[in-house]
Design a protein around this motif. Sequence first.
Motif, short mmCIF file in Angstrom:
data_model
loop_
_atom_site.label_atom_id
_atom_site.label_comp_id
_atom_site.label_asym_id
_atom_site.label_seq_id
_atom_site.Cartn_x
_atom_site.Cartn_y
_atom_site.Cartn_z
N GLU A 7 43.17 39.80 58.76
CA GLU A 7 42.66 40.59 58.91
C GLU A 7 41.92 40.83 59.93
OE1 GLU A 7 41.17 43.70 57.17
OE2 GLU A 7 40.10 43.18 59.13
N ARG A 8 41.61 41.87 60.47
CA ARG A 8 41.66 41.42 61.97
C ARG A 8 40.17 41.22 62.01
NH1 ARG A 8 43.58 47.47 63.92
NH2 ARG A 8 42.14 48.88 63.04
N GLN A 9 38.89 41.85 61.64
CA GLN A 9 38.11 41.77 61.82
C GLN A 9 36.97 41.06 61.60
OE1 GLN A 9 35.77 45.58 61.16
NE2 GLN A 9 37.42 47.28 61.30
N GLN A 10 36.43 40.39 62.09
CA GLN A 10 35.66 39.06 61.58
C GLN A 10 34.79 39.35 60.28
OE1 GLN A 10 33.50 37.29 64.36
NE2 GLN A 10 33.56 35.11 63.48
N THR A 11 34.17 39.75 60.16
CA THR A 11 32.83 40.65 59.71
C THR A 11 33.77 40.37 57.99
OG1 THR A 11 32.80 42.58 60.35
CG2 THR A 11 31.00 40.93 61.00
N VAL A 12 34.59 41.96 58.07
CA VAL A 12 35.37 41.53 56.69
C VAL A 12 36.20 40.36 56.23
CG1 VAL A 12 37.39 42.78 55.56
CG2 VAL A 12 35.72 43.98 57.78
N LEU A 13 36.29 40.36 56.98
CA LEU A 13 36.90 38.52 56.61
C LEU A 13 36.12 37.41 56.20
CD1 LEU A 13 40.25 37.26 57.12
CD2 LEU A 13 38.62 35.75 58.72
N ALA A 14 34.68 37.32 57.07
CA ALA A 14 33.86 36.73 56.12
C ALA A 14 33.57 37.18 55.06
CB ALA A 14 32.46 36.82 57.07
N ASP A 31 43.44 37.59 62.30
CA ASP A 31 44.28 38.33 63.32
C ASP A 31 44.80 39.45 63.18
OD1 ASP A 31 45.93 37.83 65.18
OD2 ASP A 31 46.36 36.14 65.30
N ASN A 32 45.39 40.15 64.17
CA ASN A 32 46.12 41.25 63.74
C ASN A 32 47.70 41.25 63.01
OD1 ASN A 32 47.72 43.60 64.27
ND2 ASN A 32 45.94 44.18 65.43
N ALA A 33 47.77 41.93 62.29
CA ALA A 33 49.13 41.73 61.60
C ALA A 33 50.50 42.22 62.18
CB ALA A 33 49.02 43.01 60.56
#
Length: 152
Positions: A7-14, A31-33
């Motif tokens: 997942e590239r968005q930190q908040t979504v990943l968290a 990271d970006n796929a």
Amino acid sequence: MNFIGIERQQTVLAVAARRAAELPNLAFVWDNAKNLSELFEVGEFRRLYLNFSDPWTKKRTYKRRLTYREFLQEYRHIMGDGAEVFFKTDNRGLFEFSLNEFCADDWKLSNISLDLHHSDFVGNIMTEYEEKFSAGGAPIYRLEARYGKRIE
Ligand SMILES: C[S@@+](CC[C@H](N)C(=O)[O-])C[C@H]1O[C@@H](n2cnc3c(N)ncnc32)[C@H](O)[C@@H]1O
């Protein structure tokens, strides 16, 4: 079987990482796929799940779709012979685009469904987006794509 979520968005990943804290076979990469080949060795994973990827509906943004042929080439390079991509979306345009891209890159398609939840497919695991979209009555599109021969 182990799983890695990217997942590239930190908040979504968290949020995902917090929810999955107890799961021993799941890890995440922020990271970006498009950087997969810098993150993984060839043969390090053998199946990729693309669940409700961004459709990038504007015509000029089609190269960002995760089923664009340059992504597909990258996926099969990393996964090698027997590469598998399992793809689900609620977006008909993205699904049609993806069918053409997989075919153009010589992937073999199976278990194609234009309405997954009203099909014979057994064993579907609903994602968060899938629950949301299908609750509104939208059909879910799904396919399995394989490249080359499966190596057991
Ligand atoms: C619509 S959400 C899908 C959510 C989840 N897979 C589900 O089915 O419930 C798409 C997610 O993919 C992420 N994403 C889109 N393009 C990406 C890329 N190139 N690399 C990594 N993550 C990406 C976005 O940040 C977004 O969080």
